[in-house]
Design a protein around this motif. Structure first.
Motif, PDB file in Angstrom:
ATOM      1  N   GLY A  26       4.120 -15.272   0.214  1.00 12.55           N
ATOM      2  CA  GLY A  26       2.874 -14.697  -0.295  1.00 12.55           C
ATOM      3  C   GLY A  26       2.101 -13.950   0.772  1.00 12.55           C
ATOM      4  O   GLY A  26       1.565 -12.867   0.521  1.00 12.55           O
ATOM      5  N   ALA A  27       2.046 -14.525   1.964  1.00 10.84           N
ATOM      6  CA  ALA A  27       1.325 -13.876   3.064  1.00 10.84           C
ATOM      7  C   ALA A  27       2.005 -12.572   3.463  1.00 10.84           C
ATOM      8  O   ALA A  27       1.336 -11.576   3.753  1.00 10.84           O
ATOM      9  N   ARG A  28       3.330 -12.559   3.451  1.00 12.39           N
ATOM     10  CA  ARG A  28       4.063 -11.347   3.840  1.00 12.39           C
ATOM     11  C   ARG A  28       3.883 -10.247   2.795  1.00 12.39           C
ATOM     12  O   ARG A  28       3.690  -9.077   3.137  1.00 12.39           O
ATOM     13  N   ILE A  29       3.948 -10.619   1.520  1.00 13.92           N
ATOM     14  CA  ILE A  29       3.721  -9.618   0.471  1.00 13.92           C
ATOM     15  C   ILE A  29       2.311  -9.061   0.580  1.00 13.92           C
ATOM     16  O   ILE A  29       2.091  -7.844   0.487  1.00 13.92           O
ATOM     17  N   ASN A  30       1.346  -9.942   0.788  1.00 12.90           N
ATOM     18  CA  ASN A  30      -0.055  -9.543   0.956  1.00 12.90           C
ATOM     19  C   ASN A  30      -0.202  -8.569   2.125  1.00 12.90           C
ATOM     20  O   ASN A  30      -0.892  -7.540   2.038  1.00 12.90           O
ATOM     21  N   HIS A  31       0.466  -8.878   3.240  1.00 18.74           N
ATOM     22  CA  HIS A  31       0.393  -8.019   4.433  1.00 18.74           C
ATOM     23  C   HIS A  31       0.955  -6.636   4.161  1.00 18.74           C
ATOM     24  O   HIS A  31       0.353  -5.617   4.524  1.00 18.74           O
ATOM     25  N   TRP A  32       2.128  -6.564   3.518  1.00 14.12           N
ATOM     26  CA  TRP A  32       2.764  -5.262   3.317  1.00 14.12           C
ATOM     27  C   TRP A  32       2.058  -4.429   2.247  1.00 14.12           C
ATOM     28  O   TRP A  32       2.075  -3.192   2.318  1.00 14.12           O
ATOM     29  N   ILE A  33       1.430  -5.064   1.268  1.00 18.28           N
ATOM     30  CA  ILE A  33       0.602  -4.309   0.323  1.00 18.28           C
ATOM     31  C   ILE A  33      -0.587  -3.692   1.064  1.00 18.28           C
ATOM     32  O   ILE A  33      -0.936  -2.527   0.850  1.00 18.28           O
ATOM     33  N   THR A  34      -1.190  -4.481   1.948  1.00 19.66           N
ATOM     34  CA  THR A  34      -2.309  -3.974   2.747  1.00 19.66           C
ATOM     35  C   THR A  34      -1.863  -2.829   3.636  1.00 19.66           C
ATOM     36  O   THR A  34      -2.542  -1.800   3.734  1.00 19.66           O
ATOM     37  N   ALA A  35      -0.715  -2.986   4.304  1.00 23.67           N
ATOM     38  CA  ALA A  35      -0.208  -1.951   5.197  1.00 23.67           C
ATOM     39  C   ALA A  35       0.085  -0.659   4.433  1.00 23.67           C
ATOM     40  O   ALA A  35      -0.295   0.438   4.866  1.00 23.67           O
ATOM     41  N   ALA A  36       0.763  -0.782   3.289  1.00 19.15           N
ATOM     42  CA  ALA A  36       1.085   0.398   2.488  1.00 19.15           C
ATOM     43  C   ALA A  36      -0.183   1.073   1.972  1.00 19.15           C
ATOM     44  O   ALA A  36      -0.288   2.312   1.973  1.00 19.15           O
ATOM     45  N   SER A  37      -1.154   0.283   1.545  1.00 23.70           N
ATOM     46  CA  SER A  37      -2.416   0.835   1.047  1.00 23.70           C
ATOM     47  C   SER A  37      -3.133   1.616   2.148  1.00 23.70           C
ATOM     48  O   SER A  37      -3.671   2.706   1.899  1.00 23.70           O
ATOM     49  N   LEU A  38      -3.143   1.054   3.355  1.00 25.45           N
ATOM     50  CA  LEU A  38      -3.829   1.717   4.458  1.00 25.45           C
ATOM     51  C   LEU A  38      -3.159   3.033   4.817  1.00 25.45           C
ATOM     52  O   LEU A  38      -3.837   4.040   5.072  1.00 25.45           O
ATOM     53  N   ILE A  39      -1.839   3.060   4.820  1.00 27.79           N
ATOM     54  CA  ILE A  39      -1.118   4.295   5.127  1.00 27.79           C
ATOM     55  C   ILE A  39      -1.383   5.357   4.063  1.00 27.79           C
ATOM     56  O   ILE A  39      -1.679   6.515   4.371  1.00 27.79           O
ATOM     57  N   PHE A  78      -9.117  -2.880  -0.200  1.00 28.33           N
ATOM     58  CA  PHE A  78     -10.196  -3.853  -0.022  1.00 28.33           C
ATOM     59  C   PHE A  78      -9.780  -5.231  -0.532  1.00 28.33           C
ATOM     60  O   PHE A  78      -9.912  -6.239   0.170  1.00 28.33           O
ATOM     61  N   PHE A  79      -9.272  -5.288  -1.748  1.00 30.82           N
ATOM     62  CA  PHE A  79      -8.932  -6.587  -2.326  1.00 30.82           C
ATOM     63  C   PHE A  79      -7.681  -7.187  -1.687  1.00 30.82           C
ATOM     64  O   PHE A  79      -7.570  -8.410  -1.551  1.00 30.82           O
ATOM     65  N   SER A  80      -6.753  -6.326  -1.281  1.00 33.64           N
ATOM     66  CA  SER A  80      -5.568  -6.825  -0.605  1.00 33.64           C
ATOM     67  C   SER A  80      -5.929  -7.418   0.753  1.00 33.64           C
ATOM     68  O   SER A  80      -5.475  -8.513   1.114  1.00 33.64           O
ATOM     69  N   PHE A  81      -6.783  -6.706   1.507  1.00 34.18           N
ATOM     70  CA  PHE A  81      -7.188  -7.242   2.801  1.00 34.18           C
ATOM     71  C   PHE A  81      -8.059  -8.479   2.635  1.00 34.18           C
ATOM     72  O   PHE A  81      -8.027  -9.376   3.483  1.00 34.18           O
ATOM     73  N   LEU A  82      -8.819  -8.528   1.552  1.00 29.24           N
ATOM     74  CA  LEU A  82      -9.610  -9.727   1.280  1.00 29.24           C
ATOM     75  C   LEU A  82      -8.701 -10.954   1.180  1.00 29.24           C
ATOM     76  O   LEU A  82      -9.047 -12.037   1.665  1.00 29.24           O
ATOM     77  N   GLY A  83      -7.526 -10.763   0.578  1.00 34.73           N
ATOM     78  CA  GLY A  83      -6.560 -11.851   0.508  1.00 34.73           C
ATOM     79  C   GLY A  83      -6.117 -12.293   1.893  1.00 34.73           C
ATOM     80  O   GLY A  83      -6.027 -13.498   2.174  1.00 34.73           O
ATOM     81  N   LEU A  84      -5.857 -11.331   2.780  1.00 41.24           N
ATOM     82  CA  LEU A  84      -5.482 -11.663   4.159  1.00 41.24           C
ATOM     83  C   LEU A  84      -6.635 -12.342   4.887  1.00 41.24           C
ATOM     84  O   LEU A  84      -6.433 -13.296   5.648  1.00 41.24           O
ATOM     85  N   THR A 192       8.154  -9.595  16.832  1.00 37.56           N
ATOM     86  CA  THR A 192       6.960  -9.682  15.995  1.00 37.56           C
ATOM     87  C   THR A 192       7.227  -9.177  14.575  1.00 37.56           C
ATOM     88  O   THR A 192       6.810  -9.802  13.596  1.00 37.56           O
ATOM     89  N   ILE A 193       7.913  -8.058  14.455  1.00 33.61           N
ATOM     90  CA  ILE A 193       8.167  -7.481  13.136  1.00 33.61           C
ATOM     91  C   ILE A 193       9.003  -8.413  12.253  1.00 33.61           C
ATOM     92  O   ILE A 193       8.693  -8.589  11.064  1.00 33.61           O
ATOM     93  N   PRO A 194      10.062  -9.059  12.792  1.00 34.40           N
ATOM     94  CA  PRO A 194      10.786 -10.017  11.945  1.00 34.40           C
ATOM     95  C   PRO A 194       9.905 -11.138  11.388  1.00 34.40           C
ATOM     96  O   PRO A 194      10.189 -11.672  10.319  1.00 34.40           O
ATOM     97  N   ALA A 195       8.828 -11.475  12.109  1.00 31.74           N
ATOM     98  CA  ALA A 195       7.921 -12.505  11.610  1.00 31.74           C
ATOM     99  C   ALA A 195       7.278 -12.082  10.300  1.00 31.74           C
ATOM    100  O   ALA A 195       7.011 -12.919   9.425  1.00 31.74           O
ATOM    101  N   MET A 196       7.022 -10.771  10.142  1.00 35.74           N
ATOM    102  CA  MET A 196       6.387 -10.274   8.919  1.00 35.74           C
ATOM    103  C   MET A 196       7.396  -9.766   7.897  1.00 35.74           C
ATOM    104  O   MET A 196       7.014  -9.292   6.839  1.00 35.74           O
ATOM    105  N   THR A 197       8.684  -9.832   8.219  1.00 35.82           N
ATOM    106  CA  THR A 197       9.703  -9.466   7.237  1.00 35.82           C
ATOM    107  C   THR A 197      10.450 -10.692   6.730  1.00 35.82           C
ATOM    108  O   THR A 197      10.723 -10.824   5.537  1.00 35.82           O
ATOM    109  N   ARG A 198      10.767 -11.614   7.652  1.00 33.83           N
ATOM    110  CA  ARG A 198      11.486 -12.828   7.259  1.00 33.83           C
ATOM    111  C   ARG A 198      10.601 -14.070   7.263  1.00 33.83           C
ATOM    112  O   ARG A 198      10.999 -15.116   6.747  1.00 33.83           O
TER     113      ARG A 198
END
Length: 232
Positions: A26-39, A78-84, A192-198
């Motif tokens: 859940g945390a990883r999905i939340n992170h990547w939604i936030t990252a994609a939204s920011l980009i 905003f809401f995605s980062f709020l989750g983080l 570091t990146i594998p931590a947010m992928t796996r």
């Protein structure tokens, strides 16, 4: 120290190498939604920021659709980062060792991390990125609402909209800079990146970069201590 650096789902798995749980699915999905939204927000924002960058609107189907979708991506961010934020704000509270870590940042860059204090789940640099993002996203959503004419034009004056547009632009440039630092740091610190992928890191990585957090995991309580390297 409070136990908020360690989550119930975080475990150390013996083996060669030792594997340590760091982030849930859940945390990883939340992170990547936030990252994609920011980009996407940065690209669409730059497209309407200056005529020389208008070609970026082609990524979103043209100028009109870019103007339409940009604020909605902002709402998603905003809401995605709020989750983080709700997940990680306690682990990002400033600790006494963080100031010393910053003062010895050159040792971190030169790969002499044994000269800096042991840190928990996040070091001072990560905490600065977290709180900078938190503040800037609040500024962006607040100023963005003021200049979102489709829905809020009747509630603001032209003067307020001009000030909000200036604030919004400055905050946007700042958050892009923070994102670049965050992205570069993730590449710089190998593993570091594998931590947010796996969702997992090796025991050696945890021992090298977040030793205090690893000790707490091994001990099963905050500020646990072990005389030997628990990553072995």
């Amino acid at each position: 120290m409070a136990a908020y650096d360690v989550k119930p789902n975080e475990q150390v798995h013996p083996g060669k190498p030792v594997i340590v749980d760091r982030y849930t699915v859940g945390a990883r999905i939340n992170h990547w939604i936030t990252a994609a939204s920011l980009i996407l927000l940065a690209l669409s924002g730059l497209a309407i920021f200056h005529p020389s960058l208008f070609f970026l609107s082609g990524l979103f189907g043209g100028g009109q659709f870019t103007r339409f979708i940009h604020p909605w991506i902002g709402v998603l961010l905003f809401f995605s980062f709020l989750g983080l934020f709700l997940r990680f704000w306690k682990a990002n509270l400033w600790r006494p060792e963080d100031g010393t870590w910053l003062a010895r940042f050159r040792d971190v860059l030169s790969n002499h991390e044994d000269n800096v204090p042991e840190v928990g789940k996040y070091n001072a640099g990560q905490k600065l990125v977290f709180w900078s993002m938190s503040i800037l996203i609040v500024i962006l959503i607040s100023s963005g609402i003021v200049i979102w004419q489709q829905y809020f034009a009747a509630y603001t004056t032209v003067g307020q909209q001009r000030v909000a547009l200036l604030v919004h632009s400055i905050a946007a440039v700042a958050i892009i800079g923070v994102w670049i630092i965050h992205f570069y740091s993730a590449i710089w610190v190998r593993g570091t990146i594998p931590a947010m992928t796996r969702g997992r890191v090796t025991g050696g990585w945890a021992w090298r970069h977040h030793r205090k957090w690893l000790r707490e995991l091994i001990a099963g309580k905050p500020d646990g201590r072990s005389g030997s390297n628990p990553a072995e």
